[in-house]
Design a protein around this motif. Structure first.
Motif, PDB file in Angstrom:
ATOM      1  N   ILE A   5      -3.850  -2.250  -1.342  1.00  0.00           N
ATOM      2  CA  ILE A   5      -4.024  -0.812  -1.547  1.00  0.00           C
ATOM      3  C   ILE A   5      -4.834  -0.239  -0.407  1.00  0.00           C
ATOM      4  O   ILE A   5      -5.748  -0.901   0.120  1.00  0.00           O
ATOM      5  N   GLY A  17       0.798  -1.230   0.000  1.00  0.00           N
ATOM      6  CA  GLY A  17       0.000   0.000   0.000  1.00  0.00           C
ATOM      7  C   GLY A  17       0.825   1.272   0.000  1.00  0.00           C
ATOM      8  O   GLY A  17       0.451   2.263  -0.628  1.00  0.00           O
ATOM      9  N   ILE A  23     -10.959  -1.039  -8.050  1.00  0.00           N
ATOM     10  CA  ILE A  23     -10.169  -0.107  -8.860  1.00  0.00           C
ATOM     11  C   ILE A  23     -10.900   0.191 -10.176  1.00  0.00           C
ATOM     12  O   ILE A  23     -10.993   1.342 -10.609  1.00  0.00           O
ATOM     13  N   MET A  66      -2.503  -5.676 -13.561  1.00  0.00           N
ATOM     14  CA  MET A  66      -2.570  -6.687 -12.503  1.00  0.00           C
ATOM     15  C   MET A  66      -2.595  -8.087 -13.107  1.00  0.00           C
ATOM     16  O   MET A  66      -2.920  -8.259 -14.278  1.00  0.00           O
ATOM     17  N   ALA A 106      -4.151   0.222 -14.058  1.00  0.00           N
ATOM     18  CA  ALA A 106      -3.821  -0.804 -13.061  1.00  0.00           C
ATOM     19  C   ALA A 106      -3.470  -2.096 -13.800  1.00  0.00           C
ATOM     20  O   ALA A 106      -4.344  -2.758 -14.345  1.00  0.00           O
ATOM     21  N   VAL A 147       2.333   1.793  -3.488  1.00  0.00           N
ATOM     22  CA  VAL A 147       1.288   2.251  -4.409  1.00  0.00           C
ATOM     23  C   VAL A 147       1.013   3.734  -4.180  1.00  0.00           C
ATOM     24  O   VAL A 147       0.952   4.521  -5.123  1.00  0.00           O
ATOM     25  N   ARG A 148       0.898   4.118  -2.903  1.00  0.00           N
ATOM     26  CA  ARG A 148       0.581   5.514  -2.600  1.00  0.00           C
ATOM     27  C   ARG A 148       1.693   6.462  -3.063  1.00  0.00           C
ATOM     28  O   ARG A 148       1.415   7.481  -3.702  1.00  0.00           O
ATOM     29  N   ILE A 206       0.691   1.317 -12.927  1.00  0.00           N
ATOM     30  CA  ILE A 206       1.270   0.664 -11.747  1.00  0.00           C
ATOM     31  C   ILE A 206       1.069  -0.839 -11.922  1.00  0.00           C
ATOM     32  O   ILE A 206      -0.023  -1.297 -12.303  1.00  0.00           O
ATOM     33  N   ASP A 212      -6.746   5.368  -1.693  1.00  0.00           N
ATOM     34  CA  ASP A 212      -6.007   5.526  -2.955  1.00  0.00           C
ATOM     35  C   ASP A 212      -6.739   4.930  -4.157  1.00  0.00           C
ATOM     36  O   ASP A 212      -6.357   5.182  -5.298  1.00  0.00           O
ATOM     37  N   ILE A 266       0.005  -4.049  -7.616  1.00  0.00           N
ATOM     38  CA  ILE A 266      -0.988  -3.472  -6.686  1.00  0.00           C
ATOM     39  C   ILE A 266      -1.650  -4.578  -5.864  1.00  0.00           C
ATOM     40  O   ILE A 266      -2.875  -4.727  -5.867  1.00  0.00           O
ATOM     41  N   PHE A 311      -6.759   6.117  -9.134  1.00  0.00           N
ATOM     42  CA  PHE A 311      -6.435   5.510 -10.435  1.00  0.00           C
ATOM     43  C   PHE A 311      -7.341   6.070 -11.525  1.00  0.00           C
ATOM     44  O   PHE A 311      -6.880   6.513 -12.573  1.00  0.00           O
TER      45      PHE A 311
END
Ligand SMILES: [Zn+2]
Length: 583
Positions: A409, A377, A459, A426, A424, A380-381, A403, A413, A406, A417
């Motif tokens: 999170i 987290g 997200i 992923m 994102a 990510v921030r 990013i 935040d 992730i 996005f």
């Protein structure tokens, strides 16, 4: 006015649908195409026309989408017709995060992917060593932390028992730790005095030492991996090309037609270019270059060179990859609050926020796309903060920051996005609910943060675009196990019954978009690929079963029976006898 516009649109549509319209000969019939796919259940990924029955292909591109009747005029004596037999077809898979060269090389190494006990691992390793007496170094990968109770880490003695005479190094499945035997530690000069590596005063890795004796136990984490990696003989150019050929075959067999390479080099781009010249490149490759901590003129010139030389639909540069933190299992991912199982640990960032901010601002100013590995987290921030600062400093542009991963999170935040247009990227199979995830990963994250684990749905609901991938060789590059997990978050026996943090599952439509059109957008290629649309590249796959007709827990059994890249068939399941029908 409105009708007139519609009329203009219709004329435009007709004239572009029949691209080959032979105006010079005054012929009324549209020119026949090279290839017609008919009798299919074709998922286009284009929301305006999601399904079609037939597709016309001229050269490398799709020239018309519709049904057999609409496309009949495009059939000529030389047109090859492939009857899909009612099968589902869809755009080729775009794997948004892979380590393609590493994955390709791993195809010929020992794999511990499917063994979870020490005796099984030893048996596998012994057999591999016996089968390869010529190899000075024995290399492999795929072990999971959960196999080594209670510490979660292997020891050199386990390997020494089966390979005492040759150096052996086995990479963890996540690529963030390695397990050397005693011989490899000795050759790397690692002993009780070897310190943890540092960059500018920041500890960036760990040599695990026995607390009693001080001796290295046989695990190197993060940047400490380089201590042994630098003494392992590097594969030569021919060896890499050979590995890549095998990797491309493997990728096509699983339905991949494009991949983003998340850890590349200029040399690797040259290898793809070489394969392209030899007519052997069958997966389109966007390759990222690693962000150096200090961006000096030489590094920037290398980035510019990669982008200048490689900028077409087969080999692309212009992407810079940063590593913000490590992984949750080994407590190296940077968390906002300490790890649940050990309050002394909260991970750390690989860059100071100031250094990262100035790097990203400089790269963004030069119009590079920055993609950042951020798992915890805090990572990510900080990455979002830095992206925001760069956008403010450099002004509006179509930048598409990404990013990667992730895995956790902070809920505050999540909407950033969508608001900032950060993609994102992923990997659904990282969230496969097996013991490593449920026992080690989930324990380290703890119950309070668990609802925001692999938070695909949250997200996306916040307006962000998802791009899915494998992270091969961390896990298999088979996209269908990823698609299944994206919609179930259950293991293959259907456990847990309610799904692991089931609120974060996504629909099949969303999962397919993240592997096709949205993945194309994530690499600035949405005008060329990602949907089966007029004018797009003919990158597509035909499947053994209909993803929309089978039960979610059966999706993984899907295999491509045909893979086409740029109008060329690059893989065909011989038992499916698909294209033979049209010959
Ligand atoms: Zn990766």
């Amino acid at each position: 006015m409105r009708d007139f516009r519609r009329y203009v649109a219709l004329v435009f549509l007709l004239s572009t649908t029949f691209l080959g319209c032979a105006a010079a000969t005054e012929e009324k019939r549209p020119r026949a195409v090279d290839l017609l796919l008919v009798n299919g259940h074709i998922y286009t990924s284009n929301p305006r026309q999601p399904w079609a029955r037939a597709l016309a292909i001229q050269g490398s591109r799709i020239v018309a989408v519709g049904d057999e009747k609409q496309l009949a005029a495009l059939r000529g004596p030389a047109t090859r017709v492939i009857d899909l037999g009612g099968r589902m077809a869809m755009p080729g898979i775009i794997d948004s995060h892979s380590h393609f060269l590493d994955g390709s090389i791993s195809l010929d190494q020992v794999s511990l992917d499917d063994v979870y006990t020490i005796p099984e691992m030893q048996k596998r390793v012994r057999a591999y060593a016996a089968a390869h007496p010529e190899r000075a170094w024995l290399l492999g990968r795929g072990w999971v932390y959960d196999a080594f109770k209670p510490s979660g880490l292997p020891t050199k003695e386990i390997l020494d028992e089966v390979v005492p005479d040759r150096p052996m190094v086995l990479e963890c499945y996540d690529g963030h730790s390695v397990w050397p035997n005693s011989r490899a530690l000795a050759l790397a000069g690692i002993d009780k005095n070897t310190p943890d590596p540092q960059h500018a005063g920041i500890v960036v890795g760990a040599v695990v030492h026995d607390p009693a004796t001080g001796e290295p136990t046989g695990v190197l984490k993060e940047e400490a991996v380089d201590l042994v990696r630098r003494v392992i003989p590097k594969p030569g150019r021919e060896e890499k090309l050979r590995a890549l050929r095998a990797g491309l075959r493997e990728a096509n067999r699983h339905g991949l037609t494009s991949a983003l390479n998340a850890s590349g080099s200029l040399e690797e781009m040259e290898l793809y270019d070489e394969l392209r010249r030899q007519g052997e490149l069958t997966v389109r490759m966007t390759t990222s270059l690693m962000m150096e901590p200090q961006l000096d003129a030489k590094t920037l010139a290398m980035y510019e060179e990669g982008r200048r030389r490689f900028q077409d639909e087969w080999v692309r540069g212009g992407v810079i990859k940063a590593f913000m933190d490590g992984v949750i299992e080994s407590h190296t991912a940077a968390m906002i609050e300490p790890y649940s199982d050990d309050p002394k640990l909260s991970g750390s960032l690989n860059y100071t926020p100031e250094q990262f901010r100035s790097n990203v601002a400089e790269l963004d100013r030069r119009n590079f796309q920055v993609i950042t590995h951020a798992i915890g987290g805090r990572a990510v921030r900080v990455t979002l903060d830095v992206y925001e600062a760069a956008a403010q400093a450099n002004g509006p542009r179509d930048r598409r920051f990404r990013i990667e991963h992730i895995e956790n999170i902070n809920p505050q935040d999540i909407p950033r996005f969508g608001r900032m247009g950060v993609i994102a990227s992923m990997q659904p199979f990282h969230c496969y609910p097996e013991p490593n995830l449920l026992n080690v990963w989930a324990r380290n994250v703890g119950p309070e943060r668990l609802p925001y684990s692999f938070a695909w749905q949250a997200i996306a609901a916040g307006g962000a675009m998802l791009a899915f991938g494998s992270d091969w060789p961390v896990v298999s590059l088979d996209p269908f196990i990823g698609i299944q997990n994206a919609v179930t978050r259950q293991d293959w026996n259907g456990q847990p019954a309610e799904g692991f943090v089931s609120a974060q599952r996504v629909t099949l439509d969303a999962a397919l978009a993240a592997y096709t059109c949205d993945a194309a957008y994530a690499e600035f290629e949405e005008t060329r690929k990602g949907t089966l649309d007029r004018g797009k590249l003919a990158d597509l796959i035909v499947l053994s079963q209909d993803l929309y007709a089978v039960k979610p827990l059966e999706i993984r059994k899907t295999v491509p029976v045909l893979t086409m890249v740029g109008g060329q068939i690059v893989y065909e399941d011989s038992s499916a006898t698909l294209s033979a029908l049209g010959r």
